[in-house]
Design an enzyme around this catalytic site. Structure first.
Site, PDB file in Angstrom:
ATOM      1  N   HIS A 158       2.711   8.263 -16.129  1.00 16.09           N
ATOM      2  CA  HIS A 158       3.159   7.472 -14.991  1.00 16.09           C
ATOM      3  C   HIS A 158       4.535   7.957 -14.541  1.00 16.09           C
ATOM      4  O   HIS A 158       5.261   8.607 -15.306  1.00 16.09           O
ATOM      5  CB  HIS A 158       3.219   5.981 -15.333  1.00 16.09           C
ATOM      6  CG  HIS A 158       1.895   5.395 -15.728  1.00 16.09           C
ATOM      7  ND1 HIS A 158       0.839   5.275 -14.846  1.00 16.09           N
ATOM      8  CD2 HIS A 158       1.454   4.918 -16.919  1.00 16.09           C
ATOM      9  CE1 HIS A 158      -0.198   4.723 -15.474  1.00 16.09           C
ATOM     10  NE2 HIS A 158       0.148   4.510 -16.727  1.00 16.09           N
ATOM     11  N   ASP A 161       8.071   6.695  -7.458  1.00 13.04           N
ATOM     12  CA  ASP A 161       8.605   7.267  -6.219  1.00 13.04           C
ATOM     13  C   ASP A 161       9.175   6.113  -5.402  1.00 13.04           C
ATOM     14  O   ASP A 161       8.438   5.244  -4.938  1.00 13.04           O
ATOM     15  CB  ASP A 161       7.472   7.980  -5.471  1.00 13.04           C
ATOM     16  CG  ASP A 161       7.837   8.409  -4.054  1.00 13.04           C
ATOM     17  OD1 ASP A 161       8.952   8.123  -3.589  1.00 13.04           O
ATOM     18  OD2 ASP A 161       6.962   9.019  -3.385  1.00 13.04           O
ATOM     19  N   HIS A 163      10.713   4.920  -2.068  1.00 10.48           N
ATOM     20  CA  HIS A 163      10.892   5.304  -0.677  1.00 10.48           C
ATOM     21  C   HIS A 163      12.321   5.032  -0.188  1.00 10.48           C
ATOM     22  O   HIS A 163      12.740   5.585   0.832  1.00 10.48           O
ATOM     23  CB  HIS A 163       9.897   4.557   0.216  1.00 10.48           C
ATOM     24  CG  HIS A 163       8.493   5.051   0.089  1.00 10.48           C
ATOM     25  ND1 HIS A 163       7.514   4.778   1.035  1.00 10.48           N
ATOM     26  CD2 HIS A 163       7.876   5.800  -0.864  1.00 10.48           C
ATOM     27  CE1 HIS A 163       6.369   5.328   0.662  1.00 10.48           C
ATOM     28  NE2 HIS A 163       6.568   5.947  -0.494  1.00 10.48           N
ATOM     29  N   HIS A 198       6.068   3.389  -5.587  1.00 10.09           N
ATOM     30  CA  HIS A 198       4.724   3.535  -6.143  1.00 10.09           C
ATOM     31  C   HIS A 198       4.686   4.668  -7.150  1.00 10.09           C
ATOM     32  O   HIS A 198       5.578   5.518  -7.213  1.00 10.09           O
ATOM     33  CB  HIS A 198       3.692   3.784  -5.035  1.00 10.09           C
ATOM     34  CG  HIS A 198       3.911   5.045  -4.247  1.00 10.09           C
ATOM     35  ND1 HIS A 198       3.407   6.267  -4.640  1.00 10.09           N
ATOM     36  CD2 HIS A 198       4.573   5.266  -3.083  1.00 10.09           C
ATOM     37  CE1 HIS A 198       3.742   7.187  -3.755  1.00 10.09           C
ATOM     38  NE2 HIS A 198       4.460   6.607  -2.791  1.00 10.09           N
ATOM     39  N   CYS A 199       3.624   4.678  -7.935  1.00 14.17           N
ATOM     40  CA  CYS A 199       3.392   5.755  -8.896  1.00 14.17           C
ATOM     41  C   CYS A 199       2.805   6.957  -8.170  1.00 14.17           C
ATOM     42  O   CYS A 199       2.010   6.799  -7.235  1.00 14.17           O
ATOM     43  CB  CYS A 199       2.437   5.276  -9.990  1.00 14.17           C
ATOM     44  SG  CYS A 199       2.332   6.398 -11.414  1.00 14.17           S
ATOM     45  N   HIS A 209      -3.724   5.955  -8.714  1.00 11.07           N
ATOM     46  CA  HIS A 209      -2.779   4.999  -9.280  1.00 11.07           C
ATOM     47  C   HIS A 209      -2.382   3.934  -8.257  1.00 11.07           C
ATOM     48  O   HIS A 209      -2.287   2.754  -8.595  1.00 11.07           O
ATOM     49  CB  HIS A 209      -1.539   5.728  -9.800  1.00 11.07           C
ATOM     50  CG  HIS A 209      -1.745   6.405 -11.125  1.00 11.07           C
ATOM     51  ND1 HIS A 209      -0.896   6.235 -12.196  1.00 11.07           N
ATOM     52  CD2 HIS A 209      -2.720   7.242 -11.549  1.00 11.07           C
ATOM     53  CE1 HIS A 209      -1.331   6.948 -13.226  1.00 11.07           C
ATOM     54  NE2 HIS A 209      -2.435   7.576 -12.848  1.00 11.07           N
ATOM     55  N   MET A 214      -0.478   0.180  -8.649  1.00  8.17           N
ATOM     56  CA  MET A 214       0.817   0.636  -9.141  1.00  8.17           C
ATOM     57  C   MET A 214       1.780   0.883  -7.986  1.00  8.17           C
ATOM     58  O   MET A 214       2.088   2.016  -7.613  1.00  8.17           O
ATOM     59  CB  MET A 214       0.646   1.890  -9.993  1.00  8.17           C
ATOM     60  CG  MET A 214       1.710   1.988 -11.066  1.00  8.17           C
ATOM     61  SD  MET A 214       1.173   3.068 -12.409  1.00  8.17           S
ATOM     62  CE  MET A 214       2.455   2.690 -13.619  1.00  8.17           C
ATOM     63  N   HIS A 319      -0.079 -12.329   9.753  1.00  6.64           N
ATOM     64  CA  HIS A 319       0.025 -13.421  10.726  1.00  6.64           C
ATOM     65  C   HIS A 319       0.119 -14.726   9.949  1.00  6.64           C
ATOM     66  O   HIS A 319      -0.647 -14.953   9.004  1.00  6.64           O
ATOM     67  CB  HIS A 319      -1.205 -13.438  11.639  1.00  6.64           C
ATOM     68  CG  HIS A 319      -1.259 -14.630  12.542  1.00  6.64           C
ATOM     69  ND1 HIS A 319      -0.465 -14.757  13.658  1.00  6.64           N
ATOM     70  CD2 HIS A 319      -2.014 -15.755  12.495  1.00  6.64           C
ATOM     71  CE1 HIS A 319      -0.724 -15.898  14.272  1.00  6.64           C
ATOM     72  NE2 HIS A 319      -1.666 -16.537  13.579  1.00  6.64           N
ATOM     73  N   GLU A 342       3.993 -13.144  16.898  1.00  5.54           N
ATOM     74  CA  GLU A 342       2.801 -13.865  16.445  1.00  5.54           C
ATOM     75  C   GLU A 342       2.124 -13.129  15.292  1.00  5.54           C
ATOM     76  O   GLU A 342       1.651 -13.735  14.326  1.00  5.54           O
ATOM     77  CB  GLU A 342       1.818 -14.047  17.596  1.00  5.54           C
ATOM     78  CG  GLU A 342       1.374 -12.747  18.244  1.00  5.54           C
ATOM     79  CD  GLU A 342       0.323 -12.948  19.316  1.00  5.54           C
ATOM     80  OE1 GLU A 342      -0.477 -13.889  19.173  1.00  5.54           O
ATOM     81  OE2 GLU A 342       0.315 -12.164  20.280  1.00  5.54           O
ATOM     82  N   THR A 343       2.080 -11.815  15.393  1.00  2.00           N
ATOM     83  CA  THR A 343       1.528 -10.947  14.356  1.00  2.00           C
ATOM     84  C   THR A 343       2.430  -9.728  14.288  1.00  2.00           C
ATOM     85  O   THR A 343       2.878  -9.233  15.330  1.00  2.00           O
ATOM     86  CB  THR A 343       0.084 -10.532  14.687  1.00  2.00           C
ATOM     87  OG1 THR A 343      -0.722 -11.707  14.799  1.00  2.00           O
ATOM     88  CG2 THR A 343      -0.504  -9.632  13.620  1.00  2.00           C
ATOM     89  N   HIS A 369      -4.395 -10.138   9.776  1.00  2.00           N
ATOM     90  CA  HIS A 369      -5.166 -10.537  10.959  1.00  2.00           C
ATOM     91  C   HIS A 369      -6.150  -9.467  11.417  1.00  2.00           C
ATOM     92  O   HIS A 369      -6.646  -9.526  12.550  1.00  2.00           O
ATOM     93  CB  HIS A 369      -4.264 -10.973  12.112  1.00  2.00           C
ATOM     94  CG  HIS A 369      -4.854 -12.082  12.929  1.00  2.00           C
ATOM     95  ND1 HIS A 369      -5.893 -11.881  13.819  1.00  2.00           N
ATOM     96  CD2 HIS A 369      -4.586 -13.393  12.960  1.00  2.00           C
ATOM     97  CE1 HIS A 369      -6.217 -13.024  14.395  1.00  2.00           C
ATOM     98  NE2 HIS A 369      -5.431 -13.972  13.888  1.00  2.00           N
TER      99      HIS A 369
END
Length: 405
Positions: A158, A161, A163, A198-199, A209, A214, A319, A342-343, A369
């Site tokens: 494992h 990363d 971001h 994330h992995c 993964h 993950m 939403h 709204e969304t 939504h």
């Protein structure tokens, strides 16, 4: 520099069994000749360049001209991570100077039930045993110092990363840990916003993964806190941390979900299911109903909630039925927030923050939504809100009744 250890030092024969089964599955799927690395069950027959990329990024750190980190003025604090949908204790406005925030995460491989009604289950690959992994919170200019541990009885390699970070593929090139290993990574939070982590071991193991749970989110707050477009401070009473997870669970010829004895045993079957790009489940916080019923989120009229939504793999469209996104930051806190949405949109591989103050009591459904995913695949959460009803905002003037034709 990334350290490649002697295969004799890698504990448990179970990993050697896994390496053989996984590589054989890769060869069967691709028709490629597959050769195991000396240290891990990497996917040498699937996109070899991609499989090696995260290790190469780690080796690049052997450059002796690297500038030493200047930690002058930093103070160290420990952050106790908590399971989702909750957030760790933190300051909304930073006090004092920049901090080195020490956290610890363990890469647990856990058998989880995805849907009790159908018996669907998955060997989830997790950070700290939850899907999503825990929410990490810091301020711009802080450093996050992670101790990442892979238990000795794990089946797989494992890494992580971020971001939100800069260099070495988000730290993915510097954090490869095998069963029984730990590593420490420190990175500076130079961008304010919400970000996925994330992995990413390499090759086809990356989507494998991620789609096994993950992943998680980091929130990097501005040092002076959140603000609206005019610079006015915005504060929240609580955080609801929601991780949307797409699963691709293999089925047998009768349409029943397959079961597996150990993490990794489903690798070949899962790759076939993933290639169709059609998830069997799209759920919040790991399972159908994880945030509904007895597990529903709670609030009160007048309370402001910051909803953090992470989706590491697919686009989503959150939403709040009966409410709105009064302020929405699509990843970056540097840009002014969108107003009264709204969304809103979560790009695959990102996290978004949305703020709302509840004005009416009752049950609010928070959904993807794309209603096929929200209703049929499981991407629904509930907020149960207490308080007094306000007829000025909504009133049932006439209850349902028969009418004359």
């Amino acid at each position: 520099m990334t350290k490649f250890i002697n295969p004799g030092l890698v504990p448990t024969s179970r990993r050697n069994i896994l390496r053989g089964s996984v590589l054989a599955g890769a060869a069967a799927l691709t028709g490629a000749a597959v050769q195991a690395s000396p240290r891990a069950p990497r996917m040498a027959g699937i996109n070899r360049a991609s499989a090696d990329l995260y290790h190469v990024a780690g080796e690049q750190q052997s450059d002796s001209t690297a500038v030493p980190a200047d930690l002058t003025g930093y103070t160290r604090v420990k952050m106790e991570l908590v399971p989702p949908p909750f957030a760790p204790a933190h300051e909304q406005v930073a006090t004092g100077g920049p901090k080195i925030i020490e956290i610890t995460m363990e890469t647990s491989e856990v058998l989880m039930t995805v849907d009790e009604d159908t018996g669907a289950e998955v060997w989830a690959l997790t950070y700290n045993g939850s899907v999503p992994g825990p929410l990490i919170i810091c301020h711009e200019g802080d450093m996050v110092e992670l101790t990442l541990r892979n238990p000795v009885d794990s089946m797989m390699e494992h890494n992580i990363d971020f971001h939100a970070s800069t260099g070495a593929l988000g730290g993915g090139g510097l954090t490869h840990v095998y069963p029984g290993e730990e590593t420490v990574l420190r990175w500076k939070a130079t961008k304010a916003g919400c970000f996925t982590y994330h992995c990413a071991p390499g090759g086809a193991m990356i989507p494998y993964h991620v789609t096994h749970g993950m992943n998680g989110a980091v929130m990097v707050l501005p040092r002076d806190g959140l603000k609206d477009a005019d610079g006015n401070p915005l504060r929240y009473d609580s955080i609801a941390y929601i991780g949307e997870q797409d699963y691709y669970l293999p089925m047998d010829e009768n349409g029943d979900y397959r079961t597996y004895e150990a993490a990794g045993d489903d690798y070949g079957d899962s790759l076939e299911a993933m290639r169709g790009l059609i998830p069997t489940h799209s759920v919040f916080n790991g399972a159908v109903g994880a945030l509904t019923g007895e597990n529903a989120l709670t609030s009160k009229v007048g309370e402001t909630v910051l909803m953090i939504h992470n989706q590491a793999n697919r686009d989503s469209r959150p939403h709040l039925i009966g409410g709105h996104g009064s302020y929405v930051w699509e990843s970056s806190f540097t840009d002014p927030p969108l107003r009264d949405m709204e969304t809103w949109f979560v790009r695959g591989g990102s996290a978004v923050a949305a703020m709302y103050t509840f004005e009416q009591p009752g049950v609010y459904a928070y959904v993807n939504h794309n209603l096929i995913e929200g209703v049929m695949l499981g991407a629904t959460a509930h907020f149960v809100v207490e308080g007094e009803w306000d007829n000025n905002l909504m009133e049932q003037v006439v209850a349902p009744r028969a009418f004359a034709t």
